[in-house]
Design an enzyme around this catalytic site. Structure first.
Site, short mmCIF file in Angstrom:
data_model
loop_
_atom_site.label_atom_id
_atom_site.label_comp_id
_atom_site.label_asym_id
_atom_site.label_seq_id
_atom_site.Cartn_x
_atom_site.Cartn_y
_atom_site.Cartn_z
N ARG A 121 0.84 -1.07 -0.09
CA ARG A 121 0.12 0.04 0.14
C ARG A 121 0.70 1.39 -0.06
NH1 ARG A 121 -3.10 -2.87 4.03
NH2 ARG A 121 -4.61 -4.00 2.85
N LYS A 143 3.29 10.78 -12.11
CA LYS A 143 2.38 9.99 -12.71
C LYS A 143 2.94 8.69 -12.83
CE LYS A 143 -0.51 12.85 -15.76
NZ LYS A 143 -0.89 13.02 -17.16
N GLU A 185 9.07 16.23 -26.24
CA GLU A 185 8.48 17.09 -24.97
C GLU A 185 9.28 18.29 -24.73
OE1 GLU A 185 6.08 15.80 -23.01
OE2 GLU A 185 5.84 13.89 -24.25
N LYS A 227 7.70 22.17 -16.29
CA LYS A 227 6.79 21.34 -15.88
C LYS A 227 6.70 21.19 -14.38
CE LYS A 227 5.07 16.54 -16.05
NZ LYS A 227 5.34 15.09 -16.69
N GLU A 237 -4.29 17.18 -11.84
CA GLU A 237 -4.54 17.34 -13.18
C GLU A 237 -6.17 17.61 -13.29
OE1 GLU A 237 -3.79 13.95 -15.63
OE2 GLU A 237 -3.27 15.14 -17.29
N ARG A 241 -2.81 22.13 -15.65
CA ARG A 241 -1.83 20.64 -15.93
C ARG A 241 -2.05 20.29 -17.57
NH1 ARG A 241 0.17 16.50 -11.84
NH2 ARG A 241 1.30 14.94 -13.29
N ASN A 245 -0.62 17.86 -22.04
CA ASN A 245 -1.02 17.12 -22.81
C ASN A 245 -0.89 17.54 -24.47
OD1 ASN A 245 -1.51 15.25 -20.97
ND2 ASN A 245 -3.43 16.01 -20.45
N HIS A 252 -1.38 9.39 -28.40
CA HIS A 252 -1.83 8.01 -27.98
C HIS A 252 -2.49 7.31 -28.94
CE1 HIS A 252 -1.29 9.70 -23.41
NE2 HIS A 252 -0.36 9.36 -23.82
N HIS A 265 6.93 7.14 -27.94
CA HIS A 265 6.11 7.99 -27.34
C HIS A 265 6.52 9.50 -27.96
CE1 HIS A 265 3.45 10.06 -24.48
NE2 HIS A 265 4.16 10.89 -23.95
#
Lengths: 364, 364
Positions: A121, A143, A185, A227, A237, A241, A245, A252, A265
């Site tokens: 956990r 993320k 990026e 960032k 997000e 934020r 994307n 994607h 990517h």
């Protein structure tokens, strides 16, 4: 010659953490202050292990360091491979006081972070990203996740690292295709929020492609800063934020269509940003020559400017419909109000979107 | 006769949520105020679905309600079954604004909560626990997860529900073995923190075994209150919350040894609490007659007072060594300073532990 070195803090209250960027850090920088317990599990892959695992181990003096080596590639970003991390942790009896370390690119970082978020956990983790993409992207934001056959990054968590260590020397062993993918990026940060950085990139893109260390360190530092600012404003997000994307909804879809791992990517995001710029022109937000400016920069960075041959407008529409950026079934896109200023909208004219898709799709 | 109804709030700042306990709630109580978006995915199992799925659907007027029915049993608390939830969510195109609903016992609750914590990096969920154990245990605390072949609940997350709805009528269809298993956790609350409740339980245990609704509602309410107090003091289980694990270190070893699903969790905890009381006597913390008092109450609740035949002291020691309650390799146990006052210690004399294990283990 003095070593280039930058440091910044990602400001997230009690989950704030440092990013240390420099040359020759791997094997010399002491990361043990970021390890609360006595156990460390380094997660890496079969490509990175022979190059940097030994150096990474020596960053944790006085700790018990175990390691697990995963197969390399986006196609292994699945539960089965994630389970190899849990197997190693349990076989070596790592307790809930262990610290995981991600040594590798974005796939290793996403999987290690997700494993850390759910092992017993939740345990802490440290990132040592070794690709340009992971250095400028997954270093900041928390993320983590894995792919599902029906969508990319559909299963994951937000989990912040204790620290990020970036050694620019690790880019010297990177295939040039991956340097370009990382630059996608980097260019994105200029396009969404920083006109001045965009200008610097147009001057420096050849130095970056040639991997000049000073230029790389500067680009990584400014990308992480950009960032970090955006993420600090909006950790989970909900709002701004989402501009991060830019190019990703198209991207994607391209990655899914091409099959995970066939397009990098960053390559998909590169083409996706050109498509987003094209739609921005059709929406009357930017002039046609700005699209050309984006396309040229993407091309100089060694990136594709269009989706793969054979991918149709319908493929895009189907694949974008399950993208997690959608809210209540409406397609949300990031577009450019100007170069250096992105906005999120669910109001793009579907006809304009069709025109963009049709103009980019080459069925043969 | 007026309907019995209790309500309490689990106080966790901006993650606070209500627990509503009553008769005849399923099918009449409106849970749609706890659903932010338009989509609901009810997760249940093949035993519970025919009994309560239709009623649960009608708790969400005005929402689009889908459902997924999992196989029933602790042995399905694994990744493969968890993936059925993700498959259903993606096939039905549930966005990140969806709400998951757990309709069933602890396994359904743990898996649904974990799926909610990591679907698209986190969506909200609601619990409708239908077993006594899940009503008094997993309703409060936010623990979610799945098992790994090398250990129980090794993979999971802390994820709080939006609301918990408990219908005492759902206990009328529960096998008596499961009622007893739930009573193990109820008795635990008395033992660790509430002498007065323990006294009430000694008076009421026959009514509880006989499923008298008033007694059940009172026991559930007081158990949830007790757990909510402890969890509010210590959400992430750094300190006092560990007393909730009374009997669980022994109990988890029993469950693993017996094979998941052969002993119910509560049965293992019942025997585990007797063992913890025995060790508390050997450590000089409580008198021998208190052990007898615990043993009698456990027995009256219909629970086993000893581990399975064939399980040896070495089995316990091996299995407890990987238990996640251990910190830096030391065995942490919850013992009784008195009946109604538990403490956590890693200082139990290993010889006393051996004596307890040996006295309880019957190899044939």
């Amino acid at each position: 010659m003095s070593k280039i070195r930058h440091e910044l803090t990602v400001d997230l209250g009690d989950r704030s953490y440092p990013i240390i960027i420099g040359q020759g850090m791997l094997g010399s920088y002491d990361l043990s202050p970021y390890v609360a317990g006595s156990q460390v599990m380094i997660v890496t892959n079969e490509t990175v292990a022979p190059l940097y695992l030994e150096q990474a181990v020596s960053c944790f003096p006085g700790k018990t360091v175990d390691s697990v080596v995963l197969p390399d590639g986006e196609r292994y970003k699945d539960w089965e491979t994630l389970n190899l991390i849990f197997d190693a942790l349990l076989e070596k009896r790592h307790t809930r006081k262990t610290t995981l370390v991600a040594l590798g690119g974005g796939v290793v970082g996403d999987m290690t972070g997700f494993a850390a978020s759910c092992y017993q956990r939740g345990v802490p983790f440290i990132q040592i990203p070794t690709t340009l993409l992971s250095q400028v992207d997954s270093s900041v934001g928390g993320k983590t996740g894995i792919n599902h056959p029906l969508g990319k990054n559909m299963i994951g968590a937000f989990h912040q690292p204790e620290a990020v260590l970036i050694d620019t020397d690790s880019l010297l062993t990177l295939p040039s295709r991956e340097v370009s993918a990382g630059l996608a990026e980097v260019i994105k940060y200029g396009l969404i929020r920083d006109t001045e950085f965009l200008g610097w990139l147009e001057e420096s893109v050849d130095d970056l492609v040639a991997r000049k260390p000073g230029a790389l360190a500067e680009a990584i530092f400014r990308s992480c800063l950009c960032k970090a600012e955006v993420v600090a404003l909006d950790e989970r997000e909900g709002g701004i934020r989402a501009i991060l994307n830019l190019g990703h909804t198209f991207g994607h879809a391209i990655e899914t269509f091409a099959g995970y791992g066939n397009w990098l990517h960053g390559e998909a995001v590169g083409a996706g940003m050109v498509m987003a710029a094209d739609l921005s022109v059709r929406e009357g937000m930017i002039a046609a020559e700005k699209l050309q400016q984006v396309r040229v920069l993407i091309g100089r960075a060694g990136l594709p400017e269009a989706p793969p041959i054979g991918m149709g407008a319908d493929d895009f529409l189907n694949l974008m419909a399950v993208d997690k950026k959608n809210v209540d079934g409406r397609l949300r896109l990031v577009l450019l109000k100007s170069l250096g200023n992105a906005i999120v909208t669910d109001k793009a004219d579907p006809e304009n979107l069709d025109k963009t898709l049709t103009s980019f799709c080459r069925l043969q």
